[in-house]
Design an enzyme around this catalytic site. Structure first.
Site, PDB file in Angstrom:
ATOM      1  N   SER A 198       0.843  -1.189   0.000  1.00  0.00           N
ATOM      2  CA  SER A 198       0.000   0.000   0.000  1.00  0.00           C
ATOM      3  C   SER A 198       0.888   1.251   0.000  1.00  0.00           C
ATOM      4  O   SER A 198       1.689   1.427  -0.909  1.00  0.00           O
ATOM      5  CB  SER A 198      -0.968  -0.025   1.186  1.00  0.00           C
TER       6      SER A 198
ATOM      7  N   ASP B  43     -16.820 -14.607 -14.507  1.00  0.00           N
ATOM      8  CA  ASP B  43     -16.159 -15.681 -13.767  1.00  0.00           C
ATOM      9  C   ASP B  43     -15.631 -16.774 -14.687  1.00  0.00           C
ATOM     10  O   ASP B  43     -14.513 -17.271 -14.519  1.00  0.00           O
ATOM     11  CB  ASP B  43     -17.133 -16.270 -12.743  1.00  0.00           C
TER      12      ASP B  43
ATOM     13  N   ASP C  72     -12.028 -17.375 -17.454  1.00  0.00           N
ATOM     14  CA  ASP C  72     -10.740 -18.050 -17.265  1.00  0.00           C
ATOM     15  C   ASP C  72     -10.860 -19.566 -17.384  1.00  0.00           C
ATOM     16  O   ASP C  72      -9.887 -20.290 -17.187  1.00  0.00           O
ATOM     17  CB  ASP C  72     -10.125 -17.676 -15.911  1.00  0.00           C
TER      18      ASP C  72
ATOM     19  N   ALA D  12     -12.927 -21.537 -15.537  1.00  0.00           N
ATOM     20  CA  ALA D  12     -13.446 -22.188 -14.329  1.00  0.00           C
ATOM     21  C   ALA D  12     -14.447 -21.279 -13.633  1.00  0.00           C
ATOM     22  O   ALA D  12     -14.228 -20.067 -13.525  1.00  0.00           O
ATOM     23  CB  ALA D  12     -12.306 -22.532 -13.374  1.00  0.00           C
TER      24      ALA D  12
ATOM     25  N   ASP E 233     -15.500 -20.473 -10.303  1.00  0.00           N
ATOM     26  CA  ASP E 233     -15.063 -20.667  -8.916  1.00  0.00           C
ATOM     27  C   ASP E 233     -15.247 -19.429  -8.060  1.00  0.00           C
ATOM     28  O   ASP E 233     -14.742 -19.360  -6.938  1.00  0.00           O
ATOM     29  CB  ASP E 233     -13.599 -21.105  -8.884  1.00  0.00           C
TER      30      ASP E 233
ATOM     31  N   ILE F 188     -13.998 -16.528  -8.680  1.00  0.00           N
ATOM     32  CA  ILE F 188     -12.776 -15.723  -8.717  1.00  0.00           C
ATOM     33  C   ILE F 188     -12.476 -15.326 -10.159  1.00  0.00           C
ATOM     34  O   ILE F 188     -12.522 -16.165 -11.066  1.00  0.00           O
ATOM     35  CB  ILE F 188     -11.584 -16.506  -8.136  1.00  0.00           C
TER      36      ILE F 188
ATOM     37  N   ASP G  34      -8.590  -5.887  -4.895  1.00  0.00           N
ATOM     38  CA  ASP G  34      -8.235  -4.737  -4.061  1.00  0.00           C
ATOM     39  C   ASP G  34      -9.335  -3.686  -4.146  1.00  0.00           C
ATOM     40  O   ASP G  34      -9.649  -3.189  -5.229  1.00  0.00           O
ATOM     41  CB  ASP G  34      -6.899  -4.153  -4.532  1.00  0.00           C
TER      42      ASP G  34
ATOM     43  N   HIS H  17      -6.924  -5.954  -0.434  1.00  0.00           N
ATOM     44  CA  HIS H  17      -5.888  -4.936  -0.292  1.00  0.00           C
ATOM     45  C   HIS H  17      -4.815  -5.429   0.668  1.00  0.00           C
ATOM     46  O   HIS H  17      -5.002  -5.412   1.892  1.00  0.00           O
ATOM     47  CB  HIS H  17      -6.480  -3.620   0.201  1.00  0.00           C
TER      48      HIS H  17
END
Length: 528
Positions: free
Chosen positions: A191, A260, A263, A265, A267, A269, A404, A444
């Site tokens: 940071s 999602d 990529d 998958a 998941d 993320i 973040d 973050h």
């Protein structure tokens, strides 16, 4: 194993330290203050800290957590507390922790926000690895900008001087305490600490051989303006432009629905936010909608679109990138709550206008222009020419979480491109000294929804292997010439065990699920 060199260093240090008893180390520490005769340095105390004792934090004020941040020492070390004068109107506090298991390595820690507080947790983490470790309060105590008011000397300490001067003093103390001095110097920060690391690279390229810079607050002045801009976009609660936290939850779910699987998958993320360009008109409320908490009006959809757009100045020039999608659940309480952002407010009050009564609701792009024109002591830390660091043989491991909610990870990607363009270097050429790792599922500076514990501190420790530990990775790169091709993150369970691991790719490559295993299988992913 890959981390054998670290263990050898620790063993060698232990053998050296064992030649003197704990009693002699204690005596050495208690009398060390008599040897310290450094210009503008006032020694407050030298304290021997044995294994298993509470680490004294007597100089840590309540505004920084006081003694509540104390922890148990796992090693014996000499704790040196000092005040360092930087001008007739400024000084900073620092501590140097000199361990008995010294490995010949020096390390400086950074700060966070607008503080103001020694990063004791990072000092504990580094010292246990045998680093002679320092930390400063960056020129003032507390996570506030009020000390900047009409005092450019304190601003200068915060911008760069406290870290650089503290490093100079810390290295001198290390040479005094250990006959062998130090072999290599390192930096660890996130940071504001990430910005400090980059500022050191840009202005003092010889300060550190290896730098770990996480989620850096670079392009700092425009970052402050970006933080002020959100209130202008959202308006206060109750206004037609305002989006509630429940609606932001619906926005988040829609982002995952659209992005999602990009990529490979599903998941929860997003591996590459660059590919995520969501369309929010899908959330428009229809005329028969009864529950308006999960849909948006046309005005609110425009608010969301503006939130996820870059900031441009009055002259049309780019100032700061968009907030990356995927961070909105946390950001809705930080930036989109209909209130000002504390750090941005403080910067405008106490630096830009020297007016503690400045009203954040009046902010416009004209204010952003005024702030950017000042950029005191080049605190923006966005210089793309880091050839001095390159020529000095330095290495920098730069990471940033893709969830973040305070500093968009797009800023780190923008800086990487800025360095590449300024120096005329390709990614393969930058690889020799500068590597960026976007970390999916990381918030973050700390874990988010994914495998984001990468050993950047005690709370994210997942092992000593350099592939799991960015601090050990930078040591291996500097001392053995083995550069990280990826950073492996761990998803930790509540009991401290590892649920799964994932290898995070070196930018500009992106992670792609290729199977055949489950998404929790690290070998089911490939950098492409």
């Amino acid at each position: 194993m890959m981390w054998w060199f670290l263990l050898i260093g620790l063993a060698s240090a232990a053998a050296t330290a064992s030649s003197a008893s704990s009693a002699s180390f204690e005596s050495r520490c208690q009398h060390f203050h008599k040897e310290i005769h450094l210009q503008n340095v006032h020694v407050l105390s030298t304290t021997y800290v044995p294994i298993g004792s509470n680490i004294p934090m007597v100089y840590n004020p309540p505004i920084c957590g006081g003694t509540a941040s104390s922890s148990i020492s796992t090693i014996q070390f000499c704790q040196v507390a000092l005040n360092v004068t930087t001008s007739d109107k400024s000084q900073f506090f620092m501590e140097a922790w000199l361990p008995s298991n010294y490995t010949g390595r020096f390390l400086s820690t950074g700060n966070g926000g607008l503080n103001g507080c020694v990063s004791y947790a990072d000092m504990v983490y580094a010292t246990q690895y045998g680093f002679a470790t320092i930390g400063t309060n960056n020129g003032h105590f507390g996570d506030t900008g009020q000390y900047f008011l009409n005092n450019p000397e304190v601003i200068e300490d915060f911008a760069y001087r406290a870290l650089h001067t503290g490093t100079v003093v810390g290295k001198a103390l290390t040479k005094l305490f250990y006959p062998q001095g130090y072999k290599n110097s390192y930096y660890l920060g996130c940071s504001t600490g990430g910005r400090q690391g980059w500022k050191s690279i840009q202005r003092f390229p010889d300060d550190f051989d290896g730098v770990v810079a996480g989620a850096p607050a670079i392009n700092f002045v425009n970052l402050c303006s970006w933080g002020s801009r959100f209130l202008k976009i959202t308006g206060p609660p109750g206004s037609e432009t305002f989006v509630t936290s429940a609606q932001w939850s619906a926005v988040h779910n829609e982002i995952l629905r659209q992005c999602d699987a990009l990529d490979g998958a599903v998941d929860g993320i997003i591996e590459d936010t660059d590919l995520c360009q969501p369309v929010f008109e899908t959330l428009l409320c229809n005329s028969t909608a009864v529950d308006k908490t999960s849909c948006l009006t046309g005005v609110q959809a425009n608010t969301v679109n503006e939130v996820f757009s870059a900031m441009y100045g009055l002259d049309g020039k780019w100032l700061y990138p968009r907030m990356q999608p995927g961070s909105e659940l946390a950001a809705s309480f930080i930036y989109y709550s209909g209130n000002g952002f504390k750090y941005s407010d403080d910067w405008y009050k106490y630096v830009v206008y020297n007016d503690s009564n400045w009203d954040h609701s009046t902010w416009t792009l004209a204010d952003a222009a005024a702030a950017a024109a000042q950029d005191p002591f080049q605190i923006s830390s966005f210089d793309g020419n880091i050839s001095g660091f390159q020529k000095a043989g330095g290495k920098v491991l730069h990471y940033h979480g893709l969830e973040d909610a305070i500093i968009t990870s797009d800023s780190s990607k923008a800086y990487y491109k800025h360095v590449a363009d300024t120096m005329g270097l390709s990614p393969s050429e930058l690889d020799h000294f500068y590597r960026l790792f976007p970390i999916s599922g990381m918030g973050h500076c700390s874990p988010g929804t994914g495998a984001a514990s990468i050993g950047q501190g005690s709370s994210t420790y997942a092992g000593d292997d350099p592939q799991d530990n960015v601090l050990m990775a930078i040591v291996q790169w500097v001392e053995k010439g083995i550069a990280p091709e990826y950073v492996r993150g761990s998803k930790m369970s509540r009991d401290g065990t590892i649920d799964y691991r994932r290898k995070h790719c070196k930018y500009p490559k992106r992670n792609r699920y290729v199977g055949p295993g489950k998404y929790t299988d690290e070998n089911a992913w490939k950098c492409v």
